[in-house]
Design a protein around this motif. Sequence first.
Motif, short mmCIF file in Angstrom:
data_model
loop_
_atom_site.label_atom_id
_atom_site.label_comp_id
_atom_site.label_asym_id
_atom_site.label_seq_id
_atom_site.Cartn_x
_atom_site.Cartn_y
_atom_site.Cartn_z
N ALA A 219 60.68 61.36 147.76
CA ALA A 219 59.23 61.15 147.76
C ALA A 219 58.48 62.43 148.10
N ARG A 220 59.01 63.18 149.06
CA ARG A 220 58.39 64.44 149.44
C ARG A 220 58.49 65.44 148.29
N LYS B 95 50.65 60.14 148.42
CA LYS B 95 50.25 58.82 148.92
C LYS B 95 50.90 57.69 148.12
N PHE B 96 51.18 56.59 148.82
CA PHE B 96 51.77 55.38 148.25
C PHE B 96 53.18 55.63 147.70
N LEU B 97 53.87 56.59 148.28
CA LEU B 97 55.26 56.85 147.93
C LEU B 97 56.16 56.60 149.14
N LEU C 227 54.76 66.49 146.49
CA LEU C 227 54.15 67.82 146.60
C LEU C 227 53.65 68.35 145.27
N ASP C 228 54.01 67.67 144.21
CA ASP C 228 53.46 67.98 142.88
C ASP C 228 52.03 67.44 142.84
N ASN C 229 51.06 68.32 142.64
CA ASN C 229 49.65 67.91 142.65
C ASN C 229 49.34 66.86 141.60
N LYS D 109 52.94 52.94 141.92
CA LYS D 109 53.60 53.97 142.72
C LYS D 109 54.52 53.35 143.77
N ILE D 110 54.07 52.25 144.39
CA ILE D 110 54.89 51.59 145.40
C ILE D 110 56.15 51.01 144.78
#
Length: 435
Positions: free
Chosen positions: A239-240, A251-253, A244-246, A217-218
């Motif tokens: 990233a936001r 996290k880690f974005l 927001l997609d479950n 992800k990073i």
Amino acid sequence: MKIVVIGTGYVGLVSGACFADFGHHVTCVDKDPKKIEMLERNEMPIWEPGLDSLVESNVRKGRLEFTTRLSPALPDADAVFIAVGTPSRRGDGHADLTYVFNAVRELAQKLEHPVVVVTKSTVPVGTGDEIAKILKEEGAPEGCSVASNPEFLREGAAIADFKHPDRILIGANDDKAREVLREIYRPLFLNKAPMLFVSRRTAELTKYAANAFLATKISFINEMADLCEAVGADVQDVARGIGLDNRIGPKFLHAGPGYGGSCFPKDTLALLRTAEEAGVENQIVNAVVKVNDDRKNGMAARVEKAMGGSVSGKTVAVLGLTFKPNTDDMRDAPSIPLVNMLVEKGAKVQAYDPVGMEMAKPHMPEDGVTYADGEMTAINGADALVIVTEWDEFRALDLDAVKAAMKGDKLLDLRNIYERDEAERAGFDYRPIGR
């Protein structure tokens, strides 16, 4: 229950202190007498918020003790946790299990009754099988069990993670090991922490898979940051928008200078070696490692570009040296290649980190780096300021005062902790990541 923890490094010390806080009696064993002497004086060999008070409280209550001698700690022990280091083996990147196997051999020779031997150390698939074999070969009492109980602790938030875990993963192949570990973690039932029982090999692989996925992800968002810069988009909004997609999660974005620390770099390499030995190609993880190496090695070039193509004869202030805030851990920190390359290219570096400077010195050039006693001292007279680690105290700097103290106007914000408007109002040539 009576627990012995072999190894008082990051994982062993945090685990031992938290187990003691659950009400168990814990003896932490380490071969390093200096480390044990420090702990007996309530001086922590690692920097972790809240750890000193947790250790002091449980030592005072008689639930936690430290020793260099294994034998006196073993009578009546129910479980022995192996929490020694598993660094990358020089040359091939595989996990070096020397400390693990040496600890198991010594344990086997000194045990007088069967116990559950639990690996907390991050170990490759099949290590538990080898531990069981060593116990038998070295004459351990009949009835010993071997289990895997990987840790999922974030440095800087380890105590909270231990006491409020997302899950407790237990890899065991027999009922005795499962029941002993269930009892050890029973205090967490009140927090409704999910307890997942799997096979030993599955638990060993799950630890590596989890860290490799987070590293992916990073590296992914860092590649998106480069694309954002090229096409005029904002990586924070990207990233936001995806976080927001479950199915993805936020996290880690966070785009930045690349991942470091004690886990992701060595665990991704160890997973690749495991896959290679099993005849399985892990193309994604291999790409993640390359992207991250290129990322960290490319940060000095960003500074050079901002400085018009050369840093020779320039003074660069670097705020933050540790791989993340709230730790003194310098292992594979992005600051290491950055500072080394800047000095190699002729820059003078003025560095400051709230807790990591002593740990940083062995990784940095002896000449060309000055360690400041505060952020403003580091900034004073600098041609450029580079924010590498997002310590809280760097998040609300008086940018007008910072600009006035500097000789130049370059602000390279590798953690995106400032907004462009406020930086430019203060007179900076602001260079964030992916924005």
